[in-house]
Design a protein around this motif. Structure first.
Motif, PDB file in Angstrom:
ATOM      1  N   LEU A  63       0.840  -1.194   0.000  1.00  0.00           N
ATOM      2  CA  LEU A  63       0.000   0.000   0.000  1.00  0.00           C
ATOM      3  C   LEU A  63       0.872   1.239   0.000  1.00  0.00           C
ATOM      4  CD1 LEU A  63      -2.891   1.346   0.525  1.00  0.00           C
ATOM      5  CD2 LEU A  63      -2.210   1.349   2.930  1.00  0.00           C
ATOM      6  N   ALA A  64       0.490   2.214  -0.814  1.00  0.00           N
ATOM      7  CA  ALA A  64       1.151   3.516  -0.809  1.00  0.00           C
ATOM      8  C   ALA A  64       0.074   4.584  -0.827  1.00  0.00           C
ATOM      9  CB  ALA A  64       2.076   3.671  -2.007  1.00  0.00           C
ATOM     10  N   GLY A  65       0.332   5.698  -0.136  1.00  0.00           N
ATOM     11  CA  GLY A  65      -0.686   6.726  -0.084  1.00  0.00           C
ATOM     12  C   GLY A  65      -0.147   8.073   0.319  1.00  0.00           C
ATOM     13  N   THR A  66      -1.066   9.031   0.386  1.00  0.00           N
ATOM     14  CA  THR A  66      -0.745  10.392   0.802  1.00  0.00           C
ATOM     15  C   THR A  66      -0.107  10.388   2.189  1.00  0.00           C
ATOM     16  OG1 THR A  66      -2.628  11.168  -0.480  1.00  0.00           O
ATOM     17  CG2 THR A  66      -1.762  12.666   1.164  1.00  0.00           C
TER      18      THR A  66
ATOM     19  N   ALA B 242       3.025  10.033   2.796  1.00  0.00           N
ATOM     20  CA  ALA B 242       4.071   9.007   2.805  1.00  0.00           C
ATOM     21  C   ALA B 242       3.595   7.715   3.457  1.00  0.00           C
ATOM     22  CB  ALA B 242       5.331   9.528   3.485  1.00  0.00           C
ATOM     23  N   ARG B 243       2.300   7.409   3.333  1.00  0.00           N
ATOM     24  CA  ARG B 243       1.778   6.154   3.872  1.00  0.00           C
ATOM     25  C   ARG B 243       2.379   4.992   3.086  1.00  0.00           C
ATOM     26  NH1 ARG B 243      -3.013   4.168   6.383  1.00  0.00           N
ATOM     27  NH2 ARG B 243      -2.568   1.963   6.779  1.00  0.00           N
ATOM     28  N   SER B 244       2.846   3.989   3.790  1.00  0.00           N
ATOM     29  CA  SER B 244       3.468   2.833   3.165  1.00  0.00           C
ATOM     30  C   SER B 244       3.255   1.621   4.048  1.00  0.00           C
ATOM     31  CB  SER B 244       4.968   3.078   2.945  1.00  0.00           C
ATOM     32  OG  SER B 244       5.601   1.922   2.442  1.00  0.00           O
ATOM     33  N   ASP B 245       2.579   0.602   3.518  1.00  0.00           N
ATOM     34  CA  ASP B 245       2.324  -0.638   4.254  1.00  0.00           C
ATOM     35  C   ASP B 245       2.818  -1.831   3.446  1.00  0.00           C
ATOM     36  OD1 ASP B 245       0.984   1.100   5.902  1.00  0.00           O
ATOM     37  OD2 ASP B 245      -0.854  -0.093   6.008  1.00  0.00           O
ATOM     38  N   GLN B 246       3.340  -2.834   4.140  1.00  0.00           N
ATOM     39  CA  GLN B 246       3.668  -4.110   3.532  1.00  0.00           C
ATOM     40  C   GLN B 246       3.156  -5.216   4.453  1.00  0.00           C
ATOM     41  OE1 GLN B 246       6.759  -2.191   4.527  1.00  0.00           O
ATOM     42  NE2 GLN B 246       6.144  -0.790   2.899  1.00  0.00           N
ATOM     43  N   ASN B 247       2.485  -6.203   3.871  1.00  0.00           N
ATOM     44  CA  ASN B 247       1.950  -7.326   4.626  1.00  0.00           C
ATOM     45  C   ASN B 247       2.253  -8.624   3.900  1.00  0.00           C
ATOM     46  OD1 ASN B 247      -0.065  -6.209   6.892  1.00  0.00           O
ATOM     47  ND2 ASN B 247      -0.242  -4.911   5.082  1.00  0.00           N
TER      48      ASN B 247
END
Length: 667
Positions: free
Chosen positions: A171-174, A176-181
Motif C-alpha cells: 500500500l502507498a498513499g498520501t 508518505a503512507r506505506s504498508d507491507q503485509n
C-alpha cells in the motif's frame, strides 16, 4: 528506530520476493480468485454477531490498527489522538467493557492514559477473521464484556495439495503512507509453519484546511506458528511473536517512542473424543507490552502540561493466562460449552529524563490484577426454527496497589462477580431471523480506573464494580436481490464508572447510575447485474441519571451510503459518510483517555474507489478518501497539544483529501 527499519526491510523484501515467485507459479497451479469487494461497511453475519475478513481492502484507506478497522462496523467509533493507535468505542462504551482478544488471548496496554491501547498492538490484516459479539450475549470469552467482545483470530490452516499458500499486499498513499503485509504458510497433512508479518508507516497529515497535524507512526509486527495435525481431529499449535513502533500525537503531551510487544502461546484442540464429548480446547499464553513515552524524541521540547523538563516514562505490563473449554453434545438438540479461564497481569514502571535515561532506573511495581472465571453456555434447539441460548459466568477478581499503606487498602477482592444471559433465536426457511436476549454483566474496575486517576488512593478503596443489565433485540432478512438487518438495545448500568476532569487532564473517578439505549441498521439492494446500493445507520443514547445529564463520550448519529459497481475485471464504488451534530454532551466528563469538549458539528465525507483484477491472483485497488477535502473533526477526540502549537480546547482534525493505491497478491 533500528528495529522498525530492520522489520520494514525484511517485510518488503519478503513481499517482493514472493511476488516475483508468484508470477512463475501462476501458470502451474489452479487459480483461486481474489475476492473483489472493497469493504465500506460491514453487515451483520448472524444474530448478535458480526463476522468480517480483515484481509479485504477497505475504504477509507486500509487500517493501521484494530480501532481503525472496527470503524467499518456500524456502532463503532474511536477516540482519535493522532494518526494511529486510536482507542475503539462501541455504542459509546469503552475500555475493558469491550475486550479485544487475539487468538483467544488478552494483551493489555501499559500506559496509564492508554496511549498504547490494546488495539494499537493489533495489525488487522495479519488475521483471518474478525468476530464481534454485540452486548452481554456471551460469557465464554473473559470477564466484564458489557459492551461486547471483539476477536481477531488466525484459523486452523487447511492446506491444499501443493502444500504452500501465501498472500501479500503493498500500500502507498498520501502523507508518505506505506504498508507491507505478508502471510506465508507451508506444510503437509501433519505439520505446518506459518509466518505473518507487516510494517506500516506514515508521516504527519494535512487536514482539510491544509494545516499539518502531528500524526507520524512507524510500526511492525511479526508472528510465527508451528502446527501439528496428526489427524483431522487433533490440532496443536505453538506461537511466538514480537513487534515495536513509534507514534507521535497531536493530542497528547508525550509521544510513544516504543510499543514493544512479545507474545508466546500454546493451544490444543481435539474433536470427536466420544459421542458426548465433542470437542476439547486448551491454551496457555503470555503477552508483554513494554511501552516508552517521552516529550523530546519525536517533538521539540516545550515546557507545559505539568512537565518543566524533558521527561521519559517506561511502563510494562505482562499478561499471562490460560483457557480450557469442553463442548458436550447430550443430544442432537442440546449442546453445552463449559470452561475455565484465568489471567494474571502485573504492571511495572520507571521514570527518566533526557539527561538521566530511564534505562538506568530500576523497575517499580505499582499494580497487579488477577481474574479466575468459570463459564457455561447451553444451546437448546427447540424445533426446526427456534433455539434458546443461555449462559452463566462467575468471576473472582483481585487487585493489588503498590506501594500501598498497610492494611486492606492495598488489596481488593471480589469473590463472586456473576454474569449471564438468555437469548431466543428464530431462523425461518425464507431467510428471516429474529432474536431477543437479556444479559447481565458485573465488571470489576480495571487498572485505568483504579490506579491511574489523580485520586487513586480513594478510588482504589471505594470504586464499586459496574453492573450492566441489557436487553438486545434484532432481525435480519435475506432475499434474492436484497438483504437488511437491524439490532437495538436498552440497558441500565448501576455504578457506572465516570471520570470528572478538573482542568487539563487531571481527573477523579466515581460511580453513577446510568441508562443506555441505541440501535444499528443496514441494507443492501442489487439494482442490476453490475450495481449494488447499500447503507447503514447507527445511533447511541446514554443518560447519567445521578447528575441528570447525558453520559459523556457518546458518538452521534452516523449513516453510510454506498454504491458499488462490479463488471468483469473492473469494480468501483462511492461512499458517503454522514455524521450528525452531537448536542448531547457532558462537558468536563469522560473516560481515562478523553473528555467531552461540548457540542460538535455534523459533517459529510465523500470517498471513491476503483479496482482492476490483473489476474485471478493479482488485484490493484485505488481510492480517494475525503474527495472534496472537507475540514472536520470527530466528536470523540482529544484536544490539540500546545507543544505543537495546536489550540488546547479544539479537537484534532481528520485527514484532508487522501489518495491511496494497494496491490493484493494471493497464491
Amino acid at each position: 528506530m533500528s528495529q522498525a527499519h530492520a522489520a520494514r526491510t525484511a517485510v518488503a523484501l519478503a513481499v517482493l520476493s514472493l511476488g516475483g515467485w508468484q508470477s512463475s507459479a501462476w501458470a502451474q497451479t489452479p487459480e483461486a480468485a481474489l475476492q473483489e469487494v472493497v469493504v465500506t461497511a460491514v453487515h451483520d453475519h448472524a444474530p448478535v454477531q458480526v463476522v468480517a475478513d480483515p484481509k479485504q481492502p477497505r475504504q477509507p484507506v486500509p487500517a493501521s490498527d484494530a480501532a481503525d478497522y472496527l470503524k467499518s462496523i456500524p456502532g463503532f467509533s474511536a477516540i482519535r489522538s493522532g494518526g494511529s493507535n486510536s482507542d475503539p468505542v462501541f455504542r459509546g462504551q469503552f475500555g475493558s467493557r469491550l475486550p479485544l482478544l487475539t487468538n483467544g488471548t488478552t494483551l493489555l496496554g501499559a500506559c496509564p492514559g492508554r496511549m498504547d491501547a490494546p488495539s494499537s498492538y493489533i495489525s488487522p490484516e495479519t488475521y483471518d477473521a474478525l468476530t464481534v459479539i454485540k452486548g452481554p450475549q456471551t460469557v465464554a470469552w473473559g470477564p466484564g464484556a458489557s459492551a461486547g467482545v471483539v476477536r481477531f483470530d488466525r484459523e486452523k490452516p487447511q492446506l491444499g495439495e501443493q502444500g504452500i499458500e501465501f498472500s501479500a499486499s503493498l500500500l502507498a498513499g498520501t502523507a508518505a503512507r506505506s504498508d507491507q503485509n505478508v502471510d506465508f504458510l507451508a506444510g503437509n497433512d501433519q505439520f505446518y509453519v506459518r509466518l505473518t508479518a507487516n510494517h506500516s508507516q506514515s508521516k504527519d497529515y494535512r487536514d482539510g484546511n491544509g494545516r499539518v497535524v502531528p500524526a507520524h507512526w512507524d510500526k511492525w509486527n511479526a508472528d510465527v506458528a508451528l502446527g501439528w495435525t496428526p489427524d483431522v481431529d487433533t490440532w496443536l499449535e505453538l506461537t511466538a511473536g514480537a513487534g515495536d513502533g513509534e507514534a507521535r500525537y497531536g493530542g497528547r503531551g508525550m509521544d510513544g517512542t516504543q510499543f514493544q510487544r512479545e507474545s508466546a502461546g500454546l493451544r490444543f484442540e481435539k474433536t470427536n473424543l466420544s459421542p458426548v464429548l465433542r470437542k476439547l480446547e486448551a491454551q496457555i499464553y503470555t503477552n508483554r507490552a513494554d511501552h516508552v513515552m517521552d516529550n523530546f524524541s519525536l517533538r521539540s521540547f516545550a515546557p507545559g502540561g505539568g512537565m518543566a523538563m524533558p521527561m521519559a516514562s517506561n511502563v510494562r505490563r505482562t499478561t499471562t493466562g490460560l483457557r480450557t473449554a469442553a463442548t458436550w453434545q447430550w443430544s442432537p438438540a442440546t449442546t453445552l460449552l463449559t470452561g475455565v479461564d484465568a489471567l494474571r497481569s502485573p504492571h511495572d514502571k520507571r521514570m527518566g529524563s533526557q539527561m538521566v535515561p530511564y534505562t538506568t532506573k530500576p523497575w517499580v511495581r505499582d499494580a497487579k490484577f488477577s481474574n479466575l472465571g468459570l463459564f457455561a453456555e447451553l444451546t437448546q434447539q427447540l424445533d426446526a426454527d427456534d433455539k434458546l441460548l443461555t449462559g452463566l459466568r462467575l468471576d473472582r477478581a483481585q487487585a493489588w496497589r503498590y506501594p500501598g499503606v498497610q492494611g486492606d487498602s492495598n488489596h481488593r477482592e471480589r469473590q463472586a462477580l456473576p454474569s449471564g444471559f438468555v437469548r431466543w433465536e428464530r431462523a425461518s426457511p425464507d431467510g428471516t431471523t429474529v432474536y431477543a436476549g437479556l444479559g447481565h454483566v458485573q465488571r470489576f474496575p480495571d487498572y485505568w480506573e483504579l490506579i491511574s486517576p489523580g485520586n487513586s488512593t480513594t478510588a482504589f478503596q471505594r470504586l464499586q464494580p459496574e453492573k450492566t443489565t441489557q436487553i438486545d433485540v434484532g432481525a435480519s432478512w435475506k432475499r434474492q436481490d436484497w438483504q437488511a438487518w437491524t439490532s437495538a438495545y436498552v440497558g441500565q448500568v448501576q455504578d457506572y464508572i465516570l471520570f470528572d476532569y478538573q482542568g487539563g487532564m487531571s481527573s477523579s473517578v466515581r460511580n453513577v447510575q446510568a441508562h443506555i439505549a441505541g440501535w444499528e441498521a443496514g441494507a443492501s439492494y442489487r439494482l442490476n447485474a453490475a450495481l449494488t446500493a447499500q447503507g447503514t445507520l447507527a445511533y447511541a443514547w446514554a443518560q447519567n441519571t445521578t447528575d441528570d445529564r447525558p453520559l459523556p463520550q457518546t458518538p452521534p448519529l452516523e449513516a453510510k451510503l454506498g454504491l458499488d459497481y462490479q463488471q468483469g475485471a473492473w469494480n468501483a464504488g462511492v461512499l458517503w459518510r454522514l455524521v450528525a451534530a452531537q448536542h448531547r454532551h457532558a462537558t468536563g466528563q469522560g473516560n481515562v483517555v478523553g473528555k467531552d469538549f461540548g457540542p460538535s458539528a455534523g459533517f459529510g465525507v465523500f470517498s471513491v474507489h476503483a479496482g482492476y483484477k490483473v489476474d485471478r491472483r493479482l488485484k490493484l485497488t485505488a481510492g480517494i478518501d475525503n474527495l472534496f477535502d472537507r475540514a472536520y473533526a470527530e466528536h470523540l477526540n482529544l484536544a490539540g497539544n500546545a507543544g505543537f502549537g495546536l489550540p488546547a480546547g479544539v479537537r484534532i482534525h481528520e485527514p484532508g483529501r487522501t489518495l491511496w493505491l494497494r496491490a493484493d497478491l494471493r497464491y
